[in-house]
Design a protein around this motif. Structure first.
Motif, short mmCIF file in Angstrom:
data_model
loop_
_atom_site.label_atom_id
_atom_site.label_comp_id
_atom_site.label_asym_id
_atom_site.label_seq_id
_atom_site.Cartn_x
_atom_site.Cartn_y
_atom_site.Cartn_z
N CYS A 143 -4.67 -9.16 5.41
CA CYS A 143 -5.81 -8.26 4.83
C CYS A 143 -6.26 -7.15 5.80
CB CYS A 143 -7.26 -9.11 4.59
SG CYS A 143 -6.67 -10.38 3.23
N ILE A 144 -5.87 -7.12 6.86
CA ILE A 144 -6.10 -5.89 7.78
C ILE A 144 -5.05 -4.82 7.55
CG2 ILE A 144 -5.80 -5.15 10.25
CD1 ILE A 144 -6.90 -7.92 11.10
N LEU A 163 -4.90 0.87 2.88
CA LEU A 163 -5.66 1.69 1.71
C LEU A 163 -6.62 2.97 2.55
CD1 LEU A 163 -6.66 1.35 -1.03
CD2 LEU A 163 -8.66 0.06 -0.42
N PHE A 164 -7.10 2.65 3.54
CA PHE A 164 -7.70 3.50 4.23
C PHE A 164 -6.79 4.70 4.64
CE2 PHE A 164 -9.18 5.78 8.39
CZ PHE A 164 -10.34 6.11 7.68
N LEU A 165 -5.79 4.55 5.11
CA LEU A 165 -4.63 5.79 5.43
C LEU A 165 -4.21 6.49 4.45
CD1 LEU A 165 -2.73 4.14 8.58
CD2 LEU A 165 -4.55 5.71 8.71
N VAL A 166 -3.76 5.49 3.18
CA VAL A 166 -3.39 6.24 2.00
C VAL A 166 -4.57 7.28 1.28
CG1 VAL A 166 -2.81 5.80 -0.43
CG2 VAL A 166 -1.85 4.66 1.35
N GLY A 167 -5.83 6.78 1.18
CA GLY A 167 -7.12 7.41 0.85
C GLY A 167 -7.05 8.86 1.57
N GLN A 207 0.89 -1.41 0.04
CA GLN A 207 -0.13 -0.03 -0.08
C GLN A 207 0.74 1.34 0.03
OE1 GLN A 207 -3.11 0.46 -0.59
NE2 GLN A 207 -3.57 -1.80 -0.53
N LEU A 208 2.14 1.25 0.48
CA LEU A 208 2.89 2.31 0.78
C LEU A 208 4.09 2.45 -0.26
CD1 LEU A 208 3.03 2.70 4.86
CD2 LEU A 208 1.50 3.83 2.93
#
Length: 504
Positions: free
Chosen positions: A414-415, A421-425, A287-288
């Protein structure tokens, strides 16, 4: 590669399992990552119209932005909830049954999406996004478990990459269906957002014809006959399932009396410490690594290169198509190249691409041809991402953990994925606002660190059983620890000798 493809072609039921589990599995996750870009203006208009009808006033810009943020983030909330229950459901009811029931959730979400415009209710969109998130959270875990457990050891790498291929296909279809010539219009946007219901219905109608996971039948249900029947259906009657069943039974014997572990067991057991660290590092970096930043800046780069604004959406489709085609190519090369090589090579080349991309974006206004270099680097980055980390990371927990640790390992993976994904958004727009294209240097650090970590701490998993991989992890780190202890002992002895000589 040719041999692996021939072997896969002789197993038509396994090929069907790949496509059927994928279309209602990780395809849904990828689709909802990209699909909201096109109808965002129409959804915001619906929010405003709803408030005007109910309360007789239009929303302030900050109020509209807040509601839009909730609509976007509800997907991650649902995904996290689905992930937390996926392992338990897969263990209690089986992989196939869990996937079947999961499609009902997607269909319910699609129905709410279709009715939201008629009912003039943006709350229905929020609830539908939560349901889509639950569906994607379960499918990310269970689809990966199911398809890896259906594949023979020889094809496990190739089949495992298909998990990421369907994510890429989902992203691409979200972009493709969202253009104005297809469903990205004011009249049809609800059908665009309800497309997941069609994918879920397709899996619901076809998945019953496939067998349950053979490993689940043998190791968790002790159904040896059912396992053998499932293996013969999946791999073809001519292939002898005996050797792989013996390997499964050997794993089962080694785990006899061992219960299915929970999250705390996973974090406290020192025997799986390096496997856990591998999952933590690879899934955080997934994600990062900067893939969202690259897609965001691609519009600016394409525009600077002279592409007309009305054609930018087609250029964006080109990046999506690049990711899909490279992911498919990864399926073909993984068995000959190896997953460890694809991982560390992918991370290190992504880090190099990000460093050079930062430089070319800095020089973009000073040198006329620099935007073209940036375009090449964007496509280079996407190629290394989709042929390495994107394809190898998703199935990794199922390959490096034994059966008793798989559910909590997939849960952790998956967590991390959903929280990332939430933090990036939420944070990514702020990072871009303050750092502009220098944000790529942050992602450079993550990619470079992960590449070095995989190089030194992760063994090759190609054509190996879980027990063999577990032994490789132990051997690799015991050897390193013994080497370090030997060096420390040598230094200690030298210090003692020096002290004695000094005193004499």
């Amino acid at each position: 590669m040719t041999r692996a493809l021939r072997e896969l072609a002789r197993s038509p039921v396994l090929v069907a399992a790949i496509f059927i589990s994928g279309i209602g599995g990780t395809f849904q996750y990828g689709f909802h990552i990209s699909v909201l870009n096109s109808p965002s203006l129409f959804i915001k208009e619906l929010v405003n119209s709803t408030c005007q009808q109910r309360y007789g006033r239009s929303l302030e810009p900050w109020e509209l932005s807040l509601i839009w943020s909730f609509i976007v983030s509800m997907y991650c909330m649902g995904g996290l909830a689905g992930t937390l229950y996926a392992g338990h459901l897969a263990g209690a009811y089986g992989r196939k049954t869990t996937l079947l029931l999961n499609n009902v959730v997607a269909i319910c979400g699609a129905v709410l999406m279709l009715l939201s415009k008629t009912a003039l209710s943006f709350e229905m969109i929020m609830v539908a996004r939560v349901l889509y998130g639950i569906n994607a959270g379960v499918s990310l875990t269970v689809h990966t478990m199911y398809i890896l457990e259906c594949a023979p050891k020889r094809l496990r790498g190739m089949v495992g990459v298909s998990v990421a291929t369907f994510v890429s296909m989902g992203k691409f279809f979200g972009q493709l269906l969202g253009i104005s010539e297809v469903l990205g219009t004011e009249e049809h946007w609800v059908w665009l957002l309800a497309f997941s219901g069609a994918a879920g219905l397709l899996q619901l109608l076809t998945l019953p014809f496939l067998p349950e996971s053979p490993r689940y039948l043998l190791l968790e249900k002790a159904d040896k006959h059912g396992c053998e029947t499932a293996l013969r259906r999946l791999w073809g009657a001519k292939k002898d399932p005996g050797p792989e069943m013996e390997e499964m039974l050997a794993e089962h014997a080694s785990l006899k009396g061992v219960k299915i572990h929970g999250l705390m067991d996973l974090f406290l057991d020192h025997n799986v410490r390096w496997q856990l660290l591998t999952v933590l590092v690879t899934f955080v970096t997934l994600q990062l690594c900067g893939i969202n930043a690259v897609y965001l800046y691609s519009f600016d780069v394409f525009q600077a290169a002279g592409i007309a604004e009305e054609n930018l959406r087609y250029a964006a489709l080109g990046t999506g198509l690049c990711e899909v085609s490279t992911s498919i190519a990864c399926v073909l090369i993984i068995e000959s190249t190896g997953k460890r090589v694809l991982l560390f090579r992918g991370y290190l080349c992504m880090a190099a691409s990000l460093a050079l991309l930062t430089l070319t974006l800095y020089l973009q206004d000073l040198v006329s041809w620099m935007p073209y270099c940036s375009m090449v680097l964007i496509f280079t980055y996407i190629i290394f991402f989709s042929s390495g980390p994107a394809g190898v990371t998703a199935p990794l927990p199922g390959e490096i953990f034994t059966q008793s640790y798989k559910p909590p390992a997939f849960m952790v993976a998956c967590i991390l994925n959903w929280v990332g994904l939430f933090l990036v958004g939420m944070l990514f727009p702020l990072i871009v606002e303050h750092l502009d294209y220098f944000c790529f240097l942050i992602f450079f650090v993550f990619c470079f660190f992960s590449g070095v970590f995989v190089w030194f701490h992760v063994p090759e998993t190609k054509n190996k059983t879980v027990l063999e991989i577990t032994e490789d992890f132990k051997r690799m780190h015991q050897k390193r620890r013994h080497s370090l202890q030997s060096k420390l002992s040598s230094i200690h002895i030298n210090n003692i000798q020096t002290t004695i000589c000094t005193k004499l």
